[in-house]
Design an enzyme around this catalytic site. Structure first.
Site, mmCIF file in Angstrom:
data_model
loop_
_atom_site.group_PDB
_atom_site.id
_atom_site.type_symbol
_atom_site.label_atom_id
_atom_site.label_comp_id
_atom_site.label_asym_id
_atom_site.label_seq_id
_atom_site.Cartn_x
_atom_site.Cartn_y
_atom_site.Cartn_z
ATOM 1 N N SER A 145 72.826 -11.953 -96.008
ATOM 2 C CA SER A 145 72.504 -11.391 -97.023
ATOM 3 C C SER A 145 71.828 -9.837 -96.200
ATOM 4 C CB SER A 145 71.974 -12.348 -97.820
ATOM 5 O OG SER A 145 72.477 -11.076 -99.315
ATOM 6 N N ASP A 192 77.111 -13.135 -93.550
ATOM 7 C CA ASP A 192 77.379 -12.279 -95.152
ATOM 8 C C ASP A 192 76.091 -11.046 -95.685
ATOM 9 O OD1 ASP A 192 79.224 -12.790 -96.306
ATOM 10 O OD2 ASP A 192 78.388 -14.262 -98.059
ATOM 11 N N HIS A 215 79.308 -17.301 -101.133
ATOM 12 C CA HIS A 215 78.026 -16.698 -100.993
ATOM 13 C C HIS A 215 77.273 -18.159 -100.141
ATOM 14 C CE1 HIS A 215 75.415 -13.279 -99.009
ATOM 15 N NE2 HIS A 215 74.624 -13.959 -100.246
#
Length: 441
Positions: free
Chosen positions: A254, A277, A363
């Site tokens: 992230s 991600d 996620h």
């Protein structure tokens, strides 16, 4: 420090399986330690292969209640209530590893610096970091001090008047007598505040902290005495000449994925990067052409959107290999990001630019929470997708290892998973599942 033990401590099939793998096919036990410098110095948990020990402590997964308070703030929950919930669900979990065990390896270990996502902290990615260590890597999982972690802490020296009158020694225990712990919590955006200036400043600091962690490992590898304010019985001299500093990668989830890109731009010692991600918003467009190393983006199926993917595509190169895959994700709700925040939502994109998606993943399929919740709690809190989280993390780890062997020049058998780099699995999507207009790339 932590070292993996033959039996799992966390109440998860994944951890028990991993412990068996570590002492079986790989023949390695794992350990980890925590290293913290004074004030704004480096802070990381180090995972590494270790010697077997008859009796050794096992580290807490979440070491202090203040981390639960920080998660509550990040998720906009009542602290008192959430602390009870988190403590009930996760408070007893321990990492299946030895604590402060002596290092042991028959060869020098390649190095990975790992960057956590927004609202996370250094201990939440044990399933990934420990697997990399079980495969012969030394992994430093950094805890960032840019106020993007849900909570972190540092030590300051006490005023002269408050210091102990006892004669000081060099032991960590005596040092802590004259230090005070200060907690730092997540900084939320203020009403009307623009996000980019804050996140851009943070991603630059995060990259600097990854480089600082690498500098500290370089000192440790050269045998320089370590000033660690945390109490530990670990013999740092066992790590002298333990690392292959010609084979270093940076990895993150992230916000940590954006940190990977920033760190690659700043430090050429990082030979490649793996971005899980990745959340690309914090990055300046100007850095994309300056990144010269291979990147592997690994994405979850439902987190990504066209604008984010188009920024990843700006890293495409005809000369430097870039890959992306996506793990399929058939169960997703926007409430996940709203509930748990962007930090975990930017976790699984692999970039060499190999761009692939993992089918059936969310996620949150990558931080440890996905393994530690029951099925109904996991889906209620949007921590689980339809795909088995153990399968998702296994695909992620194997694809990562194949990528690292290719670009660090490792002489391992990780190339058996080369097809995963190209998305060749029923649970993977080569590239991305997001439709892009050519004009947006």
């Amino acid at each position: 420090m932590l070292g993996w033990v033959p039996t799992g401590i966390m109440e998860s099939r994944y951890w028990a399986k991993q412990a068996a793998d570590i002492t079986g096919a790989n023949g390695l036990l794992l350990s980890c330690l925590n290293c913290l410098s004074l004030q704004q110095g480096t802070f990381f948990r180090l995972y590494y292969p270790c010697q077997e020990m008859e009796s050794a402590g096992k580290p807490d997964w979440v070491p202090y209640k203040e981390y639960f308070n920080g998660l509550a703030d990040f998720m906009k929950m009542n602290r008192a209530l959430s602390e009870r919930i988190f403590n009930y669900l996760f408070g007893s979990f321990k990492i299946p590893a030895y604590l402060d065990a002596p290092f042991k390896s028959n060869e020098k270990c390649p190095v990975i610096i790992f960057s956590h996502g927004l609202g996370a902290f250094r201990t939440l990615y044990s399933a990934i970091c420990a697997e990399m260590a079980s495969q012969g890597f030394i992994v430093a999982s950094v805890e960032h001090r840019d106020q993007s972690a849900s909570a972190t802490y540092y030590f300051c020296e006490k005023p002269e008047s408050e210091r102990s009158n006892a004669s000081l020694t060099k032991s960590s225990g005596a040092t802590q007598q004259n230090l005070v712990k200060e907690w730092m919590y997540y900084r939320a955006l203020q009403h009307g505040e623009s996000e980019f200036p804050l996140r851009n400043k943070q991603v630059k600091q995060r990259a600097d902290e990854c480089i600082l962690a690498l500098d500290k490992l370089t000192e440790i590898n050269s045998g320089i005495s370590v000033q660690n304010v945390l109490e530990t019985h670990f013999d740092w001299s066992t790590l002298k000449n333990s690392m292959d500093l010609c084979r270093i990668a940076v990895m993150g989830h992230s916000f940590g994925g954006a940190t990977v890109i920033e760190a690659l731009c700043k430090e050429v010692k990082f030979k490649c990067g793996v971005a899980l991600d990745s959340w690309m918003t914090p990055l300046d467009d100007e850095i994309f052409p300056r990144v010269k190393q291979p990147i592997f983006f690994i994405n979850s199926e439902k987190f990504q959107w066209a604008g984010n993917i188009s920024r990843m595509k700006k890293l495409d190169s005809a000369v430097i290999q870039r890959k992306m895959i996506t793990i399929r994700y058939q169960y997703w709700s926007a409430a996940l990001s709203e509930t748990l925040g962007v930090i975990w939502a930017d976790f699984v994109m692999m970039s060499l630019l190999h761009l692939h998606s993992f089918r059936g993943t969310v996620h949150q399929s990558f931080p440890d929470f996905t393994f530690l919740t029951g099925n109904w709690i996991g889906k209620l809190m949007k921590l689980k997708g339809e795909i088995d989280p153990e399968l998702a993390i296994d695909l992620c780890n194997k694809a990562t290892l194949a990528f690292l062997q290719r670009h660090l020049g490792l002489e391992k058998n990780f190339n058996q998973w080369d097809p995963l780099i190209n998305g060749e699995d029923e649970n993977l999507i080569p590239g991305t599942n997001v439709n892009l207009l050519q004009s947006a790339i």
